[in-house]
Design an enzyme around this catalytic site. Structure first.
Site, PDB file in Angstrom:
ATOM      1  N   GLU A 101       0.814  -1.220   0.000  1.00  0.00           N
ATOM      2  CA  GLU A 101       0.000   0.000   0.000  1.00  0.00           C
ATOM      3  C   GLU A 101       0.843   1.264   0.000  1.00  0.00           C
ATOM      4  O   GLU A 101       0.453   2.285  -0.559  1.00  0.00           O
ATOM      5  CB  GLU A 101      -0.930   0.005   1.211  1.00  0.00           C
ATOM      6  CG  GLU A 101      -2.019  -1.049   1.190  1.00  0.00           C
ATOM      7  CD  GLU A 101      -3.075  -0.788   0.140  1.00  0.00           C
ATOM      8  OE1 GLU A 101      -3.325   0.395  -0.166  1.00  0.00           O
ATOM      9  OE2 GLU A 101      -3.629  -1.758  -0.382  1.00  0.00           O
ATOM     10  N   GLU A 110      -2.432   8.839  -0.439  1.00  0.00           N
ATOM     11  CA  GLU A 110      -2.779   8.315  -1.746  1.00  0.00           C
ATOM     12  C   GLU A 110      -2.295   9.264  -2.839  1.00  0.00           C
ATOM     13  O   GLU A 110      -2.344  10.490  -2.683  1.00  0.00           O
ATOM     14  CB  GLU A 110      -4.298   8.145  -1.825  1.00  0.00           C
ATOM     15  CG  GLU A 110      -4.800   7.469  -3.080  1.00  0.00           C
ATOM     16  CD  GLU A 110      -6.297   7.209  -3.028  1.00  0.00           C
ATOM     17  OE1 GLU A 110      -6.836   6.678  -4.004  1.00  0.00           O
ATOM     18  OE2 GLU A 110      -6.917   7.542  -1.999  1.00  0.00           O
TER      19      GLU A 110
END
Length: 236
Positions: A101, A110
């Site tokens: 991730e 992100e």
């Protein structure tokens, strides 16, 4: 990388960089765990992940083993499965997903940001001007995760979601909160179901086999390092 699933007194936490911030659920010390997490997640293991990130990564200055260990005090059941190989497989699975991730602990947020506000989650209404894109080791996403995660860990996740990418300990607490709530229930079924719990909608059933393979490869490598077999049911 975020999933539609992602990632209890509400109060803001003013010091964004403090390393000690224990939640109310912390009732036992790490020394009481079946497998002491600090003995598995050694500094050498942590360094083996983060050294793969490019030098200019924000995460290299943000993610620390010390902050992770502090966060585990609030989640004392993490890494406590019996027998010991099961506990080590859980830790391997957790860090396999974290590695994937965050790009080996490179990213704190992100890359492709969006608001991720679900108006149907009326219990957790989105705050004006706030975005709930992926942040932290497991890229916590959506207002319906930030709200309850903040309540569990004593910060206002709806009004102050940025704290998950600014406070080292809160970042790991958010990841552990999501893990214990959404992933721990399926850990015993194999690594594949943990992929489905984290990002199944975008990766499983042939949707992104490369991402699934990457997660599995990390998991196998960490199991080998910990001296345990990875077990069956590795993919989704």
């Amino acid at each position: 990388m975020p999933t539609d699933n992602r990632k209890q007194s509400e109060s803001s936490y003013s010091d964004d960089h403090a390393d000690e911030f224990d939640s109310e659920e912390s009732t036992s010390s790490e020394d009481n765990l079946g497998v002491p997490v600090r003995n598995v997640v050694t500094q050498a293991f942590f360094n083996s992940i983060i050294r793969k990130a490019p030098p200019n990564c924000k995460g290299k200055r943000f993610y620390t083993r010390a902050a992770f260990l502090t966060a585990t005090r609030s989640y004392p059941r993490f890494g406590q499965l019996k027998p010991d190989p099961a506990a080590k497989r859980e830790i391997a699975a957790f860090f396999a997903h974290v590695t994937h991730e965050t790009g080996s602990l490179c990213y704190t947020e992100e890359i492709k940001k969006s608001r991720y506000c679900d108006p149907k989650a009326k219990q957790w209404p989105c705050a004006p001007g706030r975005q709930y894109y992926g942040r932290g080791p497991l890229q916590l996403t959506w207002n319906y995760n930030y709200g309850p995660c903040g309540r569990a860990n004593r910060f206002d996740g709806l009004k102050n979601p940025d704290i998950v990418a600014r406070n080292r300990v809160v970042a790991w607490k958010a990841a552990l909160w999501f893990w214990m709530k959404n992933v721990r229930p399926v850990v015993g079924r194999g690594f594949g179901p943990t992929i489905r719990a984290i990002n199944g909608a975008l990766e499983c059933n042939g949707k992104n086999p490369a991402a699934v393979k990457a997660r599995v490869d990390f998991y196998r490598a960490y199991c080998k390092r910990f001296g345990v077999a990875p077990g069956p049911n590795l993919t989704c």
